[in-house]
Design a protein around this motif. Structure first.
Motif, PDB file in Angstrom:
ATOM      1  N   ILE A 223       0.860  -1.310   0.206  1.00  0.00           N
ATOM      2  CA  ILE A 223       0.081   0.066  -0.038  1.00  0.00           C
ATOM      3  C   ILE A 223       0.829   1.302  -0.064  1.00  0.00           C
ATOM      4  O   ILE A 223       0.445   2.364  -0.728  1.00  0.00           O
ATOM      5  CB  ILE A 223      -0.944  -0.112   1.469  1.00  0.00           C
ATOM      6  N   VAL A 224       1.903   1.181   0.650  1.00  0.00           N
ATOM      7  CA  VAL A 224       2.637   2.520   0.695  1.00  0.00           C
ATOM      8  C   VAL A 224       4.286   2.111   0.521  1.00  0.00           C
ATOM      9  O   VAL A 224       4.614   0.896   0.379  1.00  0.00           O
ATOM     10  CB  VAL A 224       2.820   3.061   2.099  1.00  0.00           C
ATOM     11  N   GLY A 225       5.147   2.980   0.360  1.00  0.00           N
ATOM     12  CA  GLY A 225       6.517   2.747  -0.004  1.00  0.00           C
ATOM     13  C   GLY A 225       6.748   2.597  -1.540  1.00  0.00           C
ATOM     14  O   GLY A 225       5.780   2.392  -2.249  1.00  0.00           O
ATOM     15  N   PRO A 226       8.181   2.771  -1.820  1.00  0.00           N
ATOM     16  CA  PRO A 226       8.598   2.631  -3.312  1.00  0.00           C
ATOM     17  C   PRO A 226       7.871   1.345  -3.588  1.00  0.00           C
ATOM     18  O   PRO A 226       8.100   0.256  -3.175  1.00  0.00           O
ATOM     19  CB  PRO A 226       9.860   2.752  -3.287  1.00  0.00           C
ATOM     20  N   SER A 229       6.371  -1.231  -1.471  1.00  0.00           N
ATOM     21  CA  SER A 229       7.461  -2.134  -0.534  1.00  0.00           C
ATOM     22  C   SER A 229       7.151  -1.948   0.789  1.00  0.00           C
ATOM     23  O   SER A 229       7.960  -2.276   1.947  1.00  0.00           O
ATOM     24  CB  SER A 229       8.748  -1.818  -0.922  1.00  0.00           C
ATOM     25  N   GLY A 230       6.312  -0.899   1.332  1.00  0.00           N
ATOM     26  CA  GLY A 230       5.900  -0.739   2.873  1.00  0.00           C
ATOM     27  C   GLY A 230       6.331   0.417   3.525  1.00  0.00           C
ATOM     28  O   GLY A 230       7.213   1.326   2.818  1.00  0.00           O
ATOM     29  N   PHE A 231       6.047   0.435   4.720  1.00  0.00           N
ATOM     30  CA  PHE A 231       6.018   1.482   5.593  1.00  0.00           C
ATOM     31  C   PHE A 231       7.394   1.861   5.814  1.00  0.00           C
ATOM     32  O   PHE A 231       7.923   3.084   6.017  1.00  0.00           O
ATOM     33  CB  PHE A 231       5.313   1.110   7.015  1.00  0.00           C
ATOM     34  N   ARG A 244      11.072  -7.504   9.828  1.00  0.00           N
ATOM     35  CA  ARG A 244       9.886  -7.083   9.388  1.00  0.00           C
ATOM     36  C   ARG A 244       8.798  -8.163   8.985  1.00  0.00           C
ATOM     37  O   ARG A 244       9.380  -9.229   8.324  1.00  0.00           O
ATOM     38  CB  ARG A 244      10.139  -6.156   8.293  1.00  0.00           C
ATOM     39  N   LEU A 245       7.524  -8.010   9.155  1.00  0.00           N
ATOM     40  CA  LEU A 245       6.650  -9.297   8.614  1.00  0.00           C
ATOM     41  C   LEU A 245       5.710  -8.441   7.594  1.00  0.00           C
ATOM     42  O   LEU A 245       5.328  -7.363   7.836  1.00  0.00           O
ATOM     43  CB  LEU A 245       5.734  -9.732   9.893  1.00  0.00           C
TER      44      LEU A 245
END
Ligand SMILES: Cc1ncc(COP(=O)(O)O)c(C=O)c1O
Length: 427
Positions: A223-226, A229-231, A244-245
């Motif tokens: 949903i977010v990140g480049p 790829s995540g928070f 990280r999970l």
């Protein structure tokens, strides 16, 4: 004479009846009913699954591997670790900028394996009070001492960390470790962890740096990140979060909910050797892994980017429609509806798709029914999943919700709230 099963079922029925009396019995809606309703509820927030986009990508993945075998045939420590799974783990580790990744059959399994196995005797786990049930289950089976801090409260976090340091020589001297367990987007509260501030506090409080930050990105993966790829990747903090999970059953839309645990080779090898759920369970199958690969292919593509943008703009629109409604100030003043994220939702660089709406007097089911009559499906969440007196309607926005639907849901909530005026006077 009663048989054993009669005696047992009598007790179970009594337990269920007590839950029913309290209005907390969970009854899954029938699939036929859901087919008829508009989804403001599922975790498929990019609509990869519902839209059929994932089905198409999955079928393509299957076609490119015509010789696949369905099952993994064994536990990972026997002959269940297939090349396809290893390749996927390698590619996903690269995608999330981690040293390595390890797949589990679900995010729940991954958390249980991690928290029951990795922290060592003498270590501490300091966790946000609202972390997921699977982290609690893992910690309960593990050997470290666990403590919680008040949700998203950096001061409380600092005080707990200081207490751990002053009362434990192993922590003060740096021979033991404090694990810090967070979620990126909290699953029932829709807010996000103040990771930068928490890191700062940890660096100040434990100058020997014997802490390990971990984050459960179940609700931010894709949903977010480049490229989704995540928070943590959004903030470029990969090195500060050695664990990280990333679950794949939510925005990734996969069947089976495979989770990628991003970590280093030592942690991975320890899990392979000591995590009971890994050793004594069949390894993830090709079918599950192929669905995950297909999900990542979409998430990393232009379609993924477009879906992320639509989702963000839908979340923004929903909050805006609700909080700029002319009746909102009055409804808020009366306390008919409490929106825990009202003052935080637009502070960060992005929004979580989860919006908790907390009606007064435990009327969450009533509000949900009101929305259902207008063909919108939302989930309600009750104690003990959320704190007592905080039962809520958990709204999840989706990339494919239309503006008209979003505006309508916001208007319906306000209509329902206005109707409560007379009713609350009687309660
Ligand atoms: C924060 C969090 N972690 C882990 C899980 C478990 O993931 P899975 O559905 O893949 O078992 C969930 C699912 O509810 C979750 O919300």
């Amino acid at each position: 004479m009663n048989s054993g099963i009669d005696t047992l079922c009598h007790k179970l029925e009594q337990t269920l009846a007590r839950r029913r009396e309290k209005g907390r019995l969970m009854v899954p809606p029938s699939p036929a009913k859901l087919d008829d309703l508009i989804d403001f509820s599922s975790n498929d927030s990019l609509d990869l699954s519902t839209s059929g986009a994932l089905t198409k990508a999955f079928m393509n993945e299957i076609k490119t591997h015509p010789a696949f075998t369905v099952g993994s045939t064994s536990s990972r420590i026997l002959d269940g670790t297939k090349q396809y799974l290893l390749d996927l783990e390698r590619d996903i580790a690269k995608f999330h900028r981690a040293e390595t990744a390890m797949f589990f059959n679900s995010g729940f399994d991954a958390n249980v394996a991690l928290w029951s196995t990795i922290p060592q005797p003498g270590d501490f786990i300091l966790h946000d009070e609202y972390v997921h049930a699977s982290i609690h289950d893992g910690m309960r089976r593990g050997r470290a001492t666990t403590l919680s801090f008040k949700h998203n409260d950096c001061q409380a976090f600092g005080s707990c960390l200081e207490k751990i340091r002053t009362e434990n020589s192993g922590i003060a001297e740096g021979s033991q470790v404090v694990f810090i367990a967070l979620e990126s987007f909290y699953s029932m509260d829709g807010d996000s962890a103040p990771v930068v501030e928490l890191l700062e506090v940890a660096h100040k409080t434990l100058p020997r740096k014997n802490f390990i930050f971990s984050i459960d990105e179940a609700h931010s993966n894709g949903i977010v990140g480049p490229n989704g790829s995540g928070f943590v990747s959004h903030y470029g903090l990969e090195e500060q979060f050695p664990i990280r999970l990333q679950t794949c059953g939510k925005a990734l839309g996969s069947t089976g909910g495979i989770a990628a645990l991003l970590c280093n080779e030592t942690i991975k090898f320890t899990l392979l050797n000591y995590a009971r759920g890994v050793i004594f369970s069949t390894a993830p199958s090709f079918v599950s892994a192929a669905a995950v690969r297909a999900g990542y292919d979409i998430v990393g593509s232009k379609e993924g980017e477009d879906r992320r943008k639509r989702l963000q703009s839908n979340v923004y629109r929903f909050y805006h429609q609700l909080t700029s409604h002319p009746d909102w100030p009055q409804i808020k003043r009366k306390g008919t509806i409490y929106l825990p994220t009202e003052h935080t939702w637009n502070l960060g660089p992005f929004q979580s798709p989860i919006v908790p709406v907390v009606p007064r007097y435990d009327l969450a089911d009533d509000l949900a029914k009101y929305l259902e009559q207008a063909k919108y499906w939302v989930n309600t969440v009750h104690y003990p999943i959320v704190p007592d007196k905080m039962d809520r309607v958990r709204i999840v926005l989706h990339a494919d919700n239309t503006q008209q639907q979003i505006d309508h849901v916001a208007v319906l909530i306000m209509q329902w709230a206005k109707k409560q005026g007379g009713r609350q006077a009687q309660l």
